[in-house]
Design a protein around this motif. Sequence first.
Motif, PDB file in Angstrom:
ATOM      1  N   UNK A 104       0.836  -1.208   0.000  1.00  0.00           N
ATOM      2  CA  UNK A 104       0.000   0.000   0.000  1.00  0.00           C
ATOM      3  C   UNK A 104       0.868   1.255   0.000  1.00  0.00           C
ATOM      4  N   UNK A 105       1.861   1.291   0.877  1.00  0.00           N
ATOM      5  CA  UNK A 105       2.712   2.476   0.986  1.00  0.00           C
ATOM      6  C   UNK A 105       3.613   2.638  -0.237  1.00  0.00           C
ATOM      7  N   UNK A 106       4.092   1.541  -0.787  1.00  0.00           N
ATOM      8  CA  UNK A 106       4.966   1.641  -1.960  1.00  0.00           C
ATOM      9  C   UNK A 106       4.204   2.116  -3.191  1.00  0.00           C
ATOM     10  N   UNK A 107       2.901   1.823  -3.263  1.00  0.00           N
ATOM     11  CA  UNK A 107       2.086   2.256  -4.410  1.00  0.00           C
ATOM     12  C   UNK A 107       1.489   3.647  -4.219  1.00  0.00           C
ATOM     13  N   UNK A 108       1.653   4.250  -3.025  1.00  0.00           N
ATOM     14  CA  UNK A 108       1.115   5.593  -2.739  1.00  0.00           C
ATOM     15  C   UNK A 108      -0.386   5.668  -3.034  1.00  0.00           C
ATOM     16  N   UNK A 109      -1.124   4.714  -2.504  1.00  0.00           N
ATOM     17  CA  UNK A 109      -2.560   4.654  -2.779  1.00  0.00           C
ATOM     18  C   UNK A 109      -3.290   5.872  -2.223  1.00  0.00           C
ATOM     19  N   UNK A 110      -2.901   6.327  -1.032  1.00  0.00           N
ATOM     20  CA  UNK A 110      -3.589   7.473  -0.425  1.00  0.00           C
ATOM     21  C   UNK A 110      -3.442   8.731  -1.280  1.00  0.00           C
ATOM     22  N   UNK A 111      -2.237   8.978  -1.810  1.00  0.00           N
ATOM     23  CA  UNK A 111      -2.022  10.160  -2.646  1.00  0.00           C
ATOM     24  C   UNK A 111      -2.738  10.034  -3.985  1.00  0.00           C
TER      25      UNK A 111
END
Length: 217
Positions: free
Chosen positions: A141-148
């Motif tokens: 999740x963090x490596x794909x920058x889903x939140x941004x």
Amino acid sequence: MATKAGREETPSPLLPAASVIKLVSIRFIFLSEGVSVKCAPGSKLENDEEEGEGRKLDLIEGGESPFQRFVQSGRVAYASDGPYQGKLVTIVDVIDQNRVLVDGPSSGVPRCEMRLNELHLTKFRLRFPFSGSTRVVRKAWNSANINELWKETMWAKKVEAKKKRAELSDFDRFKLRKARQIRNKLRTDAFYRLKKKTKKVKAGDATSKSAKKAEKK
């Protein structure tokens, strides 16, 4: 066959099967680029087809599916109902045709079971092993920058705007209504000024044309 008047009436011969089929048949010709439909000779559709206006049902080229979002491991979804409404989760495993196992380590959603009618699939998908642990899901999740990426979508912007409208007080809604009235008045005045200016330009062009015609005569 005898009738009431006592006359014998010969039964009408049945139409041959080939003639009946010819009257109601529709011939389908499969082409490489699609399917064209032809009707009986002399019909309107056949005449249109001869003019290049035949009806065609285009096939999907290459066998590609029109659907791009599937219920699958790693698919990011938006929770539209339930205790975690408004949060993003990712599908970890499919339990059955109605339920899935989801996890949202970066959105505050613990690993739990959710119904499919509570989820809306997004275009994002994470890549991690099947039934990966929460640590693996968090890393992907963090490596794909889903939140941004989610904040940049029009979907997220509409959700945020709807949330802000729901939080407005009565006085805030009153100020918003007055601001819209002022904006609409300014827009209407600008429109009529441009319309009046356009009419003057057209009238000037008409007078100049009439003057030129008079000079030529």
